[in-house]
Structure formats: C-alpha cells, structure tokens
Design a protein around this motif. Structure first.
Motif, PDB file in Angstrom:
ATOM      1  N   VAL A  78       0.827  -1.212   0.000  1.00 25.57           N
ATOM      2  CA  VAL A  78       0.000   0.000   0.000  1.00 25.57           C
ATOM      3  C   VAL A  78       0.858   1.257   0.000  1.00 25.57           C
ATOM      4  O   VAL A  78       0.379   2.346   0.300  1.00 25.57           O
ATOM      5  CB  VAL A  78      -0.994   0.014   1.194  1.00 25.57           C
ATOM      6  N   SER A  79       2.126   1.114  -0.354  1.00 19.06           N
ATOM      7  CA  SER A  79       3.007   2.282  -0.422  1.00 19.06           C
ATOM      8  C   SER A  79       2.783   3.040  -1.727  1.00 19.06           C
ATOM      9  O   SER A  79       2.070   2.584  -2.616  1.00 19.06           O
ATOM     10  CB  SER A  79       4.476   1.836  -0.320  1.00 19.06           C
ATOM     11  N   THR A  80       3.436   4.188  -1.830  1.00 18.36           N
ATOM     12  CA  THR A  80       3.347   4.994  -3.046  1.00 18.36           C
ATOM     13  C   THR A  80       4.633   4.856  -3.858  1.00 18.36           C
ATOM     14  O   THR A  80       5.661   4.408  -3.362  1.00 18.36           O
ATOM     15  CB  THR A  80       3.158   6.492  -2.723  1.00 18.36           C
ATOM     16  N   SER A  81       4.534   5.268  -5.106  1.00 15.62           N
ATOM     17  CA  SER A  81       5.666   5.359  -6.009  1.00 15.62           C
ATOM     18  C   SER A  81       5.731   6.798  -6.492  1.00 15.62           C
ATOM     19  O   SER A  81       4.698   7.378  -6.841  1.00 15.62           O
ATOM     20  CB  SER A  81       5.455   4.415  -7.195  1.00 15.62           C
ATOM     21  N   LEU A  82       6.899   7.368  -6.495  1.00 15.56           N
ATOM     22  CA  LEU A  82       7.065   8.689  -7.102  1.00 15.56           C
ATOM     23  C   LEU A  82       7.381   8.430  -8.569  1.00 15.56           C
ATOM     24  O   LEU A  82       8.389   7.796  -8.886  1.00 15.56           O
ATOM     25  CB  LEU A  82       8.201   9.471  -6.430  1.00 15.56           C
ATOM     26  N   PHE A  83       6.483   8.887  -9.447  1.00 15.69           N
ATOM     27  CA  PHE A  83       6.646   8.685 -10.886  1.00 15.69           C
ATOM     28  C   PHE A  83       7.072   9.997 -11.533  1.00 15.69           C
ATOM     29  O   PHE A  83       6.378  11.008 -11.418  1.00 15.69           O
ATOM     30  CB  PHE A  83       5.347   8.191 -11.531  1.00 15.69           C
ATOM     31  N   VAL A  84       8.224   9.973 -12.186  1.00 15.57           N
ATOM     32  CA  VAL A  84       8.756  11.155 -12.882  1.00 15.57           C
ATOM     33  C   VAL A  84       8.229  11.116 -14.309  1.00 15.57           C
ATOM     34  O   VAL A  84       8.555  10.229 -15.080  1.00 15.57           O
ATOM     35  CB  VAL A  84      10.296  11.168 -12.886  1.00 15.57           C
ATOM     36  N   LYS A  85       7.407  12.081 -14.660  1.00 11.75           N
ATOM     37  CA  LYS A  85       6.864  12.159 -16.010  1.00 11.75           C
ATOM     38  C   LYS A  85       7.838  12.840 -16.961  1.00 11.75           C
ATOM     39  O   LYS A  85       7.983  12.459 -18.108  1.00 11.75           O
ATOM     40  CB  LYS A  85       5.517  12.900 -15.999  1.00 11.75           C
ATOM     41  N   GLU A  86       8.508  13.865 -16.468  1.00 14.75           N
ATOM     42  CA  GLU A  86       9.422  14.615 -17.331  1.00 14.75           C
ATOM     43  C   GLU A  86      10.615  15.085 -16.515  1.00 14.75           C
ATOM     44  O   GLU A  86      10.457  15.569 -15.393  1.00 14.75           O
ATOM     45  CB  GLU A  86       8.694  15.834 -17.927  1.00 14.75           C
ATOM     46  N   ALA A 108      15.255  12.031  -2.742  1.00 13.77           N
ATOM     47  CA  ALA A 108      15.053  12.511  -1.374  1.00 13.77           C
ATOM     48  C   ALA A 108      13.575  12.787  -1.104  1.00 13.77           C
ATOM     49  O   ALA A 108      13.055  12.465  -0.029  1.00 13.77           O
ATOM     50  CB  ALA A 108      15.892  13.772  -1.126  1.00 13.77           C
ATOM     51  N   ILE A 109      12.877  13.363  -2.090  1.00 14.66           N
ATOM     52  CA  ILE A 109      11.439  13.622  -1.947  1.00 14.66           C
ATOM     53  C   ILE A 109      10.692  12.299  -1.795  1.00 14.66           C
ATOM     54  O   ILE A 109       9.794  12.164  -0.953  1.00 14.66           O
ATOM     55  CB  ILE A 109      10.908  14.436  -3.145  1.00 14.66           C
ATOM     56  N   ALA A 110      11.062  11.299  -2.593  1.00 18.23           N
ATOM     57  CA  ALA A 110      10.419   9.980  -2.516  1.00 18.23           C
ATOM     58  C   ALA A 110      10.634   9.355  -1.138  1.00 18.23           C
ATOM     59  O   ALA A 110       9.694   8.824  -0.525  1.00 18.23           O
ATOM     60  CB  ALA A 110      10.949   9.062  -3.615  1.00 18.23           C
ATOM     61  N   LEU A 111      11.868   9.414  -0.652  1.00 24.11           N
ATOM     62  CA  LEU A 111      12.155   8.857   0.672  1.00 24.11           C
ATOM     63  C   LEU A 111      11.368   9.576   1.755  1.00 24.11           C
ATOM     64  O   LEU A 111      10.789   8.940   2.644  1.00 24.11           O
ATOM     65  CB  LEU A 111      13.660   8.959   0.967  1.00 24.11           C
ATOM     66  N   GLU A 112      11.345  10.910   1.686  1.00 26.96           N
ATOM     67  CA  GLU A 112      10.621  11.699   2.693  1.00 26.96           C
ATOM     68  C   GLU A 112       9.129  11.377   2.690  1.00 26.96           C
ATOM     69  O   GLU A 112       8.479  11.378   3.726  1.00 26.96           O
ATOM     70  CB  GLU A 112      10.843  13.184   2.443  1.00 26.96           C
ATOM     71  N   ALA A 113       8.579  11.074   1.499  1.00 24.83           N
ATOM     72  CA  ALA A 113       7.156  10.761   1.378  1.00 24.83           C
ATOM     73  C   ALA A 113       6.851   9.306   1.742  1.00 24.83           C
ATOM     74  O   ALA A 113       5.683   8.909   1.757  1.00 24.83           O
ATOM     75  CB  ALA A 113       6.686  11.051  -0.042  1.00 24.83           C
ATOM     76  N   GLY A 114       7.888   8.515   1.990  1.00 25.68           N
ATOM     77  CA  GLY A 114       7.663   7.113   2.315  1.00 25.68           C
ATOM     78  C   GLY A 114       7.395   6.244   1.100  1.00 25.68           C
ATOM     79  O   GLY A 114       6.864   5.140   1.225  1.00 25.68           O
ATOM     80  N   SER A 115       7.767   6.726  -0.066  1.00 24.84           N
ATOM     81  CA  SER A 115       7.555   5.953  -1.294  1.00 24.84           C
ATOM     82  C   SER A 115       8.504   4.758  -1.323  1.00 24.84           C
ATOM     83  O   SER A 115       9.635   4.833  -0.851  1.00 24.84           O
ATOM     84  CB  SER A 115       7.796   6.819  -2.534  1.00 24.84           C
ATOM     85  N   SER A 116       8.030   3.674  -1.911  1.00 26.72           N
ATOM     86  CA  SER A 116       8.857   2.479  -2.029  1.00 26.72           C
ATOM     87  C   SER A 116       9.595   2.429  -3.360  1.00 26.72           C
ATOM     88  O   SER A 116      10.475   1.594  -3.539  1.00 26.72           O
ATOM     89  CB  SER A 116       7.989   1.222  -1.895  1.00 26.72           C
ATOM     90  N   ARG A 117       9.233   3.330  -4.270  1.00 26.59           N
ATOM     91  CA  ARG A 117       9.844   3.319  -5.603  1.00 26.59           C
ATOM     92  C   ARG A 117       9.967   4.727  -6.160  1.00 26.59           C
ATOM     93  O   ARG A 117       9.187   5.613  -5.826  1.00 26.59           O
ATOM     94  CB  ARG A 117       8.969   2.537  -6.591  1.00 26.59           C
TER      95      ARG A 117
END
Length: 163
Positions: A78-86, A108-117
């Motif tokens: 149930v974690s999030t993924s930070l997806f880079v579009k551009e 760093a933003i992904a880690l801070e947000a608790g994203s797994s990817r």
C-alpha cells in the motif's frame, strides 16, 4: 550551486517556456497557442490538489531545468511510487550535473514521502537519456509493457460496452 524549489503560480511563464522547449526537443512542430498552453498549466500550478508537481532547478536565480512528477498508488503493498513524467535540463546546462542533482532531489522527496519506488520512462530512441540513467546505475525495469491511449483512443474506449 543548484537549488530546488517547487513551481508555483508565479512560475507560470517559466514553466510554459520549459514545456515548449520539451515539445521542441521531441520534435513537435505545431505548438498549442501560448494562451491555451498557459491556461492548462495554470490549472496544475494553482490547484489545491494538483495532478502533478513541478520541481524547478535553479542556478544563480536562473531556472536551468525541471522535473514533473506525481505519486502513484498502490506501488508495493500500500506504499506509493514517485513517478517522474518529465526530466529536462536546458541545453547550455546539460552535462554539468543538473540532471543528476534533480534525480537526487527526487529520490530525497520519494524517501521523505515514504515511497517504495522512484519510477520513470524514456523513449526507446532517446539514447542520450538512456546513457544518462545508466550512469546513475538505475536498473532498467523489465516485465512491464507500457500502453498509451491518445485523445482519439479515449473517445473510442469510452464508448466500449461490456463484452
């Protein structure tokens, strides 16, 4: 020294300029009229719940690149993924670490947000981008096939009936 900041409504013009540059980079010849373009960007930058976020890379008060990204859910469990579009760095600033710094900041933003990817794509023929990502030691994902429905496809797909 590269600094980062989120784009806000006051950055409408510079974000429009950057996105025009991206379109030109990908070979788009006929651009959407500037006022239409800016109205669409304004909806994102002014939204209390934006569909995407824009991270600006700034060097000595000059915007030298950007990344647009969003969080996808669910990723792993149930974690999030930070997806880079551009991810885009302006021509005179390429090869000077701006792209690497943007990817580090996004990580760093992904880690801070608790994203797994942290995930992104690149065009199959964009060998420069692929070489850049290879230098980051970023593993290339396998086992997925990407699909894309364009505006015309959306009309057709929206009219589908249950089989």
């Amino acid at each position: 020294m590269i600094a980062f900041r989120p784009a806000g409504p006051e950055d409408l013009s510079v974000v429009a300029d950057l996105l025009y540059e991206v379109e030109a980079f990908y070979g788009t010849v006929e651009m959407v009229p500037r006022h239409v373009w800016q109205a669409q960007i304004a909806l994102v930058l002014r939204s209390p719940s934006p569909p995407a976020r824009v991270l600006l890379a700034v060097d000595d008060a000059e915007v030298v690149g950007f990344a647009s990204y969003t969080f996808l859910w669910p990723a792993v469990g149930v974690s999030t993924s930070l997806f880079v579009k551009e991810l885009y760095v302006r021509e005179p600033h390429r090869g000077h670490g701006v792209g690497t710094a943007l990817m580090a900041e996004l990580s760093a933003i992904a880690l801070e947000a608790g994203s797994s990817r942290l995930e992104w794509t690149t065009d199959a023929d964009n060998t420069a981008a692929q070489a850049f990502y290879a230098k980051l030691d970023a593993p290339q994902a396998s086992g997925k096939v990407m699909y894309r429905a364009t505006s015309a496809d959306l009309v057709r797909l929206s009219q589908r009936k249950i089989d």
